[in-house]
Motif scaffolding. Structure first.
Motif, short mmCIF file in Angstrom:
data_model
loop_
_atom_site.label_atom_id
_atom_site.label_comp_id
_atom_site.label_asym_id
_atom_site.label_seq_id
_atom_site.Cartn_x
_atom_site.Cartn_y
_atom_site.Cartn_z
N GLU A 102 0.90 -1.38 -0.16
CA GLU A 102 -0.02 -0.04 -0.01
C GLU A 102 0.83 1.23 0.01
N LYS A 103 1.83 1.42 0.90
CA LYS A 103 2.80 2.46 1.09
C LYS A 103 3.68 2.42 -0.41
N ILE A 104 4.16 1.39 -0.84
CA ILE A 104 5.05 1.20 -1.91
C ILE A 104 4.10 2.10 -3.04
N LEU A 105 3.09 1.61 -3.26
CA LEU A 105 2.35 2.06 -4.56
C LEU A 105 1.85 3.42 -4.47
N GLN A 106 1.76 3.79 -3.22
CA GLN A 106 1.35 5.29 -2.84
C GLN A 106 2.47 6.36 -3.60
N ARG A 107 3.72 5.70 -3.11
CA ARG A 107 4.88 6.42 -3.42
C ARG A 107 5.45 6.10 -5.11
N MET A 108 5.01 5.14 -5.56
CA MET A 108 5.58 4.92 -6.74
C MET A 108 4.60 5.04 -7.92
N ILE A 109 3.40 5.07 -7.68
CA ILE A 109 2.60 5.40 -8.81
C ILE A 109 2.71 6.70 -9.45
N PRO A 110 2.85 8.07 -8.61
CA PRO A 110 3.30 9.28 -9.12
C PRO A 110 4.40 9.14 -9.88
N LEU A 111 5.38 8.32 -9.70
CA LEU A 111 6.62 8.28 -10.30
C LEU A 111 6.61 7.41 -11.54
N ARG A 112 5.71 6.29 -11.44
CA ARG A 112 5.63 5.22 -12.32
C ARG A 112 4.30 5.05 -12.81
N PRO A 113 3.41 5.63 -13.07
CA PRO A 113 2.08 5.69 -13.49
C PRO A 113 1.49 4.31 -14.21
N ASP A 114 2.39 3.74 -14.93
CA ASP A 114 2.30 2.45 -15.63
C ASP A 114 2.63 1.38 -15.12
N MET A 115 2.99 1.13 -13.58
CA MET A 115 3.30 0.16 -12.97
C MET A 115 2.19 -0.48 -12.41
N ASN A 116 2.42 -1.81 -12.11
CA ASN A 116 1.31 -2.63 -11.71
C ASN A 116 2.08 -3.75 -11.01
N VAL A 117 1.08 -4.63 -9.88
CA VAL A 117 1.76 -5.57 -9.31
C VAL A 117 0.70 -6.88 -9.31
N THR A 118 1.18 -7.78 -9.47
CA THR A 118 0.54 -9.06 -9.10
C THR A 118 0.84 -9.97 -7.92
N LEU A 119 -0.08 -10.11 -7.03
CA LEU A 119 0.26 -10.82 -5.81
C LEU A 119 -0.10 -12.32 -5.81
N THR A 120 0.88 -13.00 -5.23
CA THR A 120 0.56 -14.46 -5.65
C THR A 120 1.20 -15.09 -4.20
N ASP A 121 0.45 -16.36 -4.08
CA ASP A 121 1.16 -17.23 -2.76
C ASP A 121 0.77 -18.53 -2.80
N ILE A 122 1.71 -19.36 -2.12
CA ILE A 122 0.99 -20.96 -2.17
C ILE A 122 -0.16 -21.07 -1.55
N PHE A 123 -0.64 -20.34 -0.40
CA PHE A 123 -1.73 -20.15 0.25
C PHE A 123 -2.24 -18.93 0.33
N PRO A 124 -2.87 -18.57 -0.85
CA PRO A 124 -3.44 -16.89 -1.04
C PRO A 124 -4.31 -16.49 0.18
N ASN A 125 -4.14 -15.48 0.59
CA ASN A 125 -4.93 -14.77 1.65
C ASN A 125 -5.87 -14.02 0.50
N ARG A 126 -6.72 -14.62 0.07
CA ARG A 126 -7.73 -14.07 -0.99
C ARG A 126 -8.36 -12.71 -0.29
N GLU A 127 -8.71 -12.59 0.55
CA GLU A 127 -9.59 -11.49 1.37
C GLU A 127 -8.66 -10.36 0.99
N ALA A 128 -7.52 -10.51 1.90
CA ALA A 128 -6.29 -9.49 1.99
C ALA A 128 -5.96 -8.94 0.47
N PHE A 129 -5.72 -9.84 -0.42
CA PHE A 129 -5.31 -9.55 -1.88
C PHE A 129 -6.37 -8.69 -2.45
N ALA A 130 -7.82 -9.07 -2.19
CA ALA A 130 -8.93 -8.38 -2.78
C ALA A 130 -8.98 -7.00 -2.20
N LYS A 131 -8.60 -6.67 -1.01
CA LYS A 131 -8.88 -5.56 -0.47
C LYS A 131 -7.94 -4.34 -0.83
#
Length: 257
Positions: A57-86
């Protein structure tokens, strides 16, 4: 561990996300993250072993103004789907996630970008850790491994004293609110005990910079990557990192007629 209760694992990663966001561990890593994108000529991150997505959350807040084209995909062997969706709902143009399990040792080839791993590399024993790095090398994916603790007696003592206190203080503010989380924090302190054990074991298993570099060289026998280790200082606490990215292969000049 597959036998570990999913609800308890998710409560643990929820807490780690909350403390990472509040402590803002990764403020000093923004230049390293930007450098990783620039050197690899990518605009995407693939976060492996993402837990609850802590820190993004903090990384995106800082990086989006510098790199508006950036994106991140979250993955895990046991995904916390609720946290990812939030997190995805807060940054719909910049965050996606895999609702299915993703093995950090065998990341699907369609997940392209700079691989990141925050405070989870120590979960992998040396042979698996080397295989994790080798998978990135085989797929020519840049990778950034980050740890926010070091293996020493001071950190063990710090976790022993501060971990239960932090859990008790932060739990009421963790969202979404769950009465079950409250019950197993204050009435039957299963969550503080689990997180204390997790923290102590994590400190004992954290690799030094030299150990990470040795693992990287063992995963890259052809020396097709440039590997760097360092410490980013300036925030609440210094964080250690390993950065690897492919060596650019020279283009052969076309033969003239």
């Amino acid at each position: 561990m597959p036998w570990f209760p999913a609800w308890l694992r998710d409560y643990g990663t929820d807490f780690l996300r909350a403390i990472a966001d509040r402590a803002d561990y990764y403020e000093q890593l923004i230049p390293v993250l930007l450098d990783a994108l620039d050197r690899s000529r990518r605009s995407a991150f693939v976060d492996i072993a993402a837990g609850g997505g802590g820190g993004w959350e903090k990384i995106l807040q800082r990086m989006i103004p510098l790199r508006p084209d950036m994106n991140v995909t979250l993955t895990d062997i046991f995904p916390n789907r609720e946290a990812f969706a939030k997190l995805a709902s807060r940054f719909p143009a910049h965050v996606t996630f895999c609702a299915y399990p993703v093995d950090a040792l065998n990341v699907p080839s369609h997940l392209r970008g700079v691989r990141t791993q925050f405070m989870s590399f120590h979960h992998f024993r040396p042979r698996a850790a080397q295989r994790l790095l080798a998978d990135a090398v085989e797929q020519r994916s840049p990778i950034l491994v980050v740890e926010a603790q070091e293996r020493n007696a001071f950190n063990l003592l710090k976790f022993l004293v501060l971990s239960p206190l932090c859990v008790w203080l932060l739990t009421p503010g963790i969202r979404p609110f769950r009465w079950k989380r409250i019950f197993f924090t204050y009435f039957i302190p299963l969550i503080p005990a689990y997180l204390l054990w997790d923290g102590l074991v994590s400190v004992c298993r954290t690799y030094t910079l030299n150990e990470m570099l040795d693992l990287a060289y063992g995963a890259d026998l052809d020396r097709s990557y440039i590997w760097e280790v360092g410490k980013a200082k300036g925030g609440l606490m210094p964080v250690s990192y390993l950065l690897g990215y492919p060596v650019e292969r020279p283009v052969s000049p076309s033969s003239g007629g």
